[in-house]
Design an enzyme around this catalytic site. Structure first.
Site, PDB file in Angstrom:
ATOM      1  N   GLU A  91      39.276  62.882  44.056  1.00  0.00           N
ATOM      2  CA  GLU A  91      40.645  62.449  43.793  1.00  0.00           C
ATOM      3  C   GLU A  91      40.943  62.379  42.299  1.00  0.00           C
ATOM      4  OE1 GLU A  91      41.377  58.654  45.585  1.00  0.00           O
ATOM      5  OE2 GLU A  91      40.477  59.275  47.481  1.00  0.00           O
ATOM      6  N   CYS A 104      43.892  60.258  35.570  1.00  0.00           N
ATOM      7  CA  CYS A 104      42.623  59.605  35.892  1.00  0.00           C
ATOM      8  C   CYS A 104      41.790  60.599  36.711  1.00  0.00           C
ATOM      9  CB  CYS A 104      42.930  58.352  36.717  1.00  0.00           C
ATOM     10  SG  CYS A 104      41.471  57.570  37.410  1.00  0.00           S
ATOM     11  N   CYS A 111      29.869  57.814  44.896  1.00  0.00           N
ATOM     12  CA  CYS A 111      29.262  57.011  43.839  1.00  0.00           C
ATOM     13  C   CYS A 111      28.079  56.260  44.427  1.00  0.00           C
ATOM     14  CB  CYS A 111      30.301  56.008  43.310  1.00  0.00           C
ATOM     15  SG  CYS A 111      29.724  55.025  41.905  1.00  0.00           S
ATOM     16  N   CYS A 115      29.441  48.985  44.247  1.00  0.00           N
ATOM     17  CA  CYS A 115      30.302  47.821  43.995  1.00  0.00           C
ATOM     18  C   CYS A 115      31.005  47.425  45.301  1.00  0.00           C
ATOM     19  CB  CYS A 115      31.327  48.120  42.901  1.00  0.00           C
ATOM     20  SG  CYS A 115      30.555  48.458  41.302  1.00  0.00           S
ATOM     21  N   CYS A 118      34.829  48.436  46.157  1.00  0.00           N
ATOM     22  CA  CYS A 118      35.262  49.798  45.824  1.00  0.00           C
ATOM     23  C   CYS A 118      35.111  50.760  47.000  1.00  0.00           C
ATOM     24  CB  CYS A 118      34.443  50.294  44.634  1.00  0.00           C
ATOM     25  SG  CYS A 118      34.901  51.945  44.095  1.00  0.00           S
ATOM     26  N   GLY A 158      33.202  57.867  41.120  1.00  0.00           N
ATOM     27  CA  GLY A 158      31.949  58.136  40.434  1.00  0.00           C
ATOM     28  C   GLY A 158      31.695  57.229  39.242  1.00  0.00           C
ATOM     29  N   GLU A 159      30.441  57.223  38.803  1.00  0.00           N
ATOM     30  CA  GLU A 159      30.051  56.446  37.626  1.00  0.00           C
ATOM     31  C   GLU A 159      29.744  57.449  36.505  1.00  0.00           C
ATOM     32  OE1 GLU A 159      29.850  53.431  36.207  1.00  0.00           O
ATOM     33  OE2 GLU A 159      28.914  54.519  34.581  1.00  0.00           O
ATOM     34  N   SER A 190      35.137  54.720  31.665  1.00  0.00           N
ATOM     35  CA  SER A 190      34.903  53.403  32.255  1.00  0.00           C
ATOM     36  C   SER A 190      33.536  53.384  32.932  1.00  0.00           C
ATOM     37  CB  SER A 190      36.001  53.107  33.277  1.00  0.00           C
ATOM     38  OG  SER A 190      35.807  51.840  33.864  1.00  0.00           O
ATOM     39  N   SER A 213      33.482  47.659  33.288  1.00  0.00           N
ATOM     40  CA  SER A 213      33.912  46.954  34.492  1.00  0.00           C
ATOM     41  C   SER A 213      33.096  45.675  34.596  1.00  0.00           C
ATOM     42  CB  SER A 213      33.704  47.838  35.717  1.00  0.00           C
ATOM     43  OG  SER A 213      34.497  48.992  35.579  1.00  0.00           O
ATOM     44  N   LEU A 214      33.720  44.563  34.268  1.00  0.00           N
ATOM     45  CA  LEU A 214      32.984  43.304  34.177  1.00  0.00           C
ATOM     46  C   LEU A 214      33.091  42.508  35.482  1.00  0.00           C
ATOM     47  CD1 LEU A 214      31.262  41.768  32.151  1.00  0.00           C
ATOM     48  CD2 LEU A 214      33.333  40.673  31.296  1.00  0.00           C
ATOM     49  N   HIS A 215      34.279  42.135  35.853  1.00  0.00           N
ATOM     50  CA  HIS A 215      34.606  41.526  37.155  1.00  0.00           C
ATOM     51  C   HIS A 215      33.983  40.159  37.444  1.00  0.00           C
ATOM     52  CE1 HIS A 215      36.523  45.300  37.755  1.00  0.00           C
ATOM     53  NE2 HIS A 215      35.458  45.986  38.125  1.00  0.00           N
ATOM     54  N   ASN A 289      42.683  45.955  44.550  1.00  0.00           N
ATOM     55  CA  ASN A 289      43.364  46.772  45.540  1.00  0.00           C
ATOM     56  C   ASN A 289      42.651  46.568  46.876  1.00  0.00           C
ATOM     57  OD1 ASN A 289      45.403  48.786  45.838  1.00  0.00           O
ATOM     58  ND2 ASN A 289      44.667  49.677  43.916  1.00  0.00           N
ATOM     59  N   CYS A 332      40.794  53.767  44.198  1.00  0.00           N
ATOM     60  CA  CYS A 332      39.899  54.914  44.102  1.00  0.00           C
ATOM     61  C   CYS A 332      39.203  55.157  45.423  1.00  0.00           C
ATOM     62  CB  CYS A 332      38.799  54.701  43.067  1.00  0.00           C
ATOM     63  SG  CYS A 332      38.987  53.273  42.034  1.00  0.00           S
TER      64      CYS A 332
HETATM   65  N1  SAH Z   1      32.352  53.755  37.895  1.00  0.00           N
HETATM   66  C1  SAH Z   1      33.225  53.436  36.814  1.00  0.00           C
HETATM   67  C2  SAH Z   1      34.588  54.075  36.866  1.00  0.00           C
HETATM   68  C3  SAH Z   1      35.299  54.183  38.186  1.00  0.00           C
HETATM   69  S1  SAH Z   1      36.113  52.794  38.876  1.00  0.00           S
HETATM   70  C4  SAH Z   1      33.326  51.952  36.637  1.00  0.00           C
HETATM   71  O1  SAH Z   1      32.755  51.211  37.424  1.00  0.00           O
HETATM   72  O2  SAH Z   1      33.935  51.502  35.676  1.00  0.00           O
HETATM   73  C5  SAH Z   1      37.454  52.380  37.825  1.00  0.00           C
HETATM   74  C6  SAH Z   1      37.775  50.883  37.847  1.00  0.00           C
HETATM   75  O3  SAH Z   1      38.360  50.475  39.090  1.00  0.00           O
HETATM   76  C7  SAH Z   1      36.533  50.027  37.671  1.00  0.00           C
HETATM   77  O4  SAH Z   1      36.822  48.969  36.799  1.00  0.00           O
HETATM   78  C8  SAH Z   1      36.302  49.523  39.078  1.00  0.00           C
HETATM   79  O5  SAH Z   1      35.507  48.369  39.085  1.00  0.00           O
HETATM   80  C9  SAH Z   1      37.699  49.318  39.566  1.00  0.00           C
HETATM   81  N2  SAH Z   1      37.878  49.251  41.010  1.00  0.00           N
HETATM   82  C10 SAH Z   1      37.178  49.838  41.991  1.00  0.00           C
HETATM   83  N3  SAH Z   1      37.663  49.518  43.198  1.00  0.00           N
HETATM   84  C11 SAH Z   1      38.709  48.700  42.975  1.00  0.00           C
HETATM   85  C12 SAH Z   1      39.622  48.027  43.824  1.00  0.00           C
HETATM   86  N4  SAH Z   1      39.548  48.125  45.143  1.00  0.00           N
HETATM   87  N5  SAH Z   1      40.579  47.283  43.233  1.00  0.00           N
HETATM   88  C13 SAH Z   1      40.664  47.181  41.886  1.00  0.00           C
HETATM   89  N6  SAH Z   1      39.837  47.800  41.039  1.00  0.00           N
HETATM   90  C14 SAH Z   1      38.864  48.543  41.582  1.00  0.00           C
END
Ligand code: SAH
Length: 342
Positions: A91, A104, A111, A115, A118, A158-159, A190, A213-215, A289, A332
């Site tokens: 995508e 994007c 991936c 996470c 995701c 993907g990462e 990212s 991506s900290l979260h 999301n 994503c």
């Molecule tokens: N693998 C990389 C880049 C892809 S994800 C990374 O982890 O950064 C891009 C961003 O979207 C990341 O910050 C990821 O944590 C976030 N993300 C993934 N799924 C999500 C969701 N359902 N809602 C909000 N952000 C999400």
């Protein structure tokens, strides 16, 4: 056959020399592939038929093809599902801002980072993308809309740091003055936090933006959301971020997806503020999301604003990322997944 679209102009020049062709042909061919965006050797009309036939024997031109496009009625965001030559799908998303068109792109099919929130990671990682396959997502969108793309973020499936060499090559080629020449300042990578690769990237001294991506603000909490946190602690990650900042002079961004009742309390905000100050980072907030399989719910608008305020009170700059394309399969991996499930 060699994937000609993944060759830098220097590599192409060397190749042509070895084949006994004139090195200046490299600039011509590179321009056809990366500026005029043609998809076959026969379109390269200023090359002799003989040279075109020769190229066809040595090289293939990798193209991605548009399977499906969804356009948001709310903000014009377009989500593309592209098919790769082996039948896999990835995508990409086009976002239209007042400052230009931002795309994007995906860096892998699926991936393997796992996470919990995701959708891209649900089926694991099938394979990494070649530089040509990353470039061509941008090229096909450029052709589709007939406008220049000014910003690229590698935040799709993907990462990127798990496909390090190809991503670095992609960054060089997309910002090459012989190609689309997108400024490195307008490129963002990212990562979920692969610390050794963050340090390697820092040593290249590129002018790109690195987003982390900290979260979560503690190891315990982060480990529940992101398996990578079991491998690298937040302390190790922050040291990597500070190294990146010192080497490149580029401020980092922390991506923070707000999940209701999981990582959105005042205490969470306080922890994130401390980390952002420590690493000189800007914070990007985005309500998570919802993905059916995860059960996570987004933080409310009110609590999101409160979280942002708490960061700003501590002197941290923060933005709430505008949710683009809410009415299409936003998160994503959702578009690809829906198609695989059917
Ligand atoms: N693998 C990389 C880049 C892809 S994800 C990374 O982890 O950064 C891009 C961003 O979207 C990341 O910050 C990821 O944590 C976030 N993300 C993934 N799924 C999500 C969701 N359902 N809602 C909000 N952000 C999400």
């Amino acid at each position: 056959m060699k994937d000609i679209k993944s060759l830098t102009i220097d590599e192409l020049r060397n190749d042509l020399t070895v084949l006994g062709e004139k090195p200046f042909r490299a600039a011509q061919i590179y321009k056809w592939l990366h500026v005029k965006l043609v998809s076959s050797f026969d379109d390269m009309t200023d090359l002799s038929v003989k040279l075109r036939e020769r190229l066809k024997k040595e090289y293939s031109i990798t193209n991605v093809s548009k399977l499906e496009v969804q356009t948001s009625k709310e903000d014009g965001t377009k989500k593309y599902l592209f098919e790769l030559e082996d039948g896999n799908t990835v995508e990409s998303v086009l976002m239209r801002y007042h400052h230009g068109n931002s795309v994007c792109i995906s860096s892998q099919v699926g991936c393997r980072m796992g996470c919990r929130f995701c959708a891209s990671t649900i089926g694991g990682c099938v394979r990494s993308l070649a530089p040509s396959e990353m470039l061509d997502q941008i090229y096909k969108i450029t052709l589709d809309i007939g406008e220049r793309i000014s910003n690229v973020v590698i935040m799709g499936m993907g990462e990127p740091m798990d496909n390090y060499d190809n991503v670095v090559k992609f960054l060089g080629m997309i910002s090459d003055e012989n190609g689309l020449n997108i400024s490195q300042r307008n490129l963002t990578v990212s990562t979920c936090g692969l610390v050794p690769e963050i340090r390697k990237l820092a040593d290249l001294h590129l002018s790109i933006t690195l987003a982390i991506s900290l979260h979560a603000g503690t190891d315990e909490k982060r480990q529940k959301l992101m398996p990578i946190a079991n491998k690298y602690s937040i302390d190790e990650l922050m040291d990597g971020c500070i190294y990146y900042f010192n080497e490149t002079g580029r401020r980092l961004t922390f991506e923070y997806s707000l999940i209701a009742g999981v990582n959105d309390t005042p205490q969470d905000a306080d922890e994130i503020a401390s980390l952002a100050l420590r690493a000189h980072a800007h914070v990007n907030l985005i309500p998570v999301n919802p993905v059916t399989e995860t059960g996570f719910k987004p933080t409310s608008g009110k609590d999101t604003a409160a979280f942002k305020n708490a960061l700003e009170k501590r002197g941290v700059t923060a933005t709430v990322r505008r949710e683009m394309g809410r009415d299409i399969d936003g998160a994503c991996g959702q578009l690809r997944k829906r198609r695989l499930d059917n």
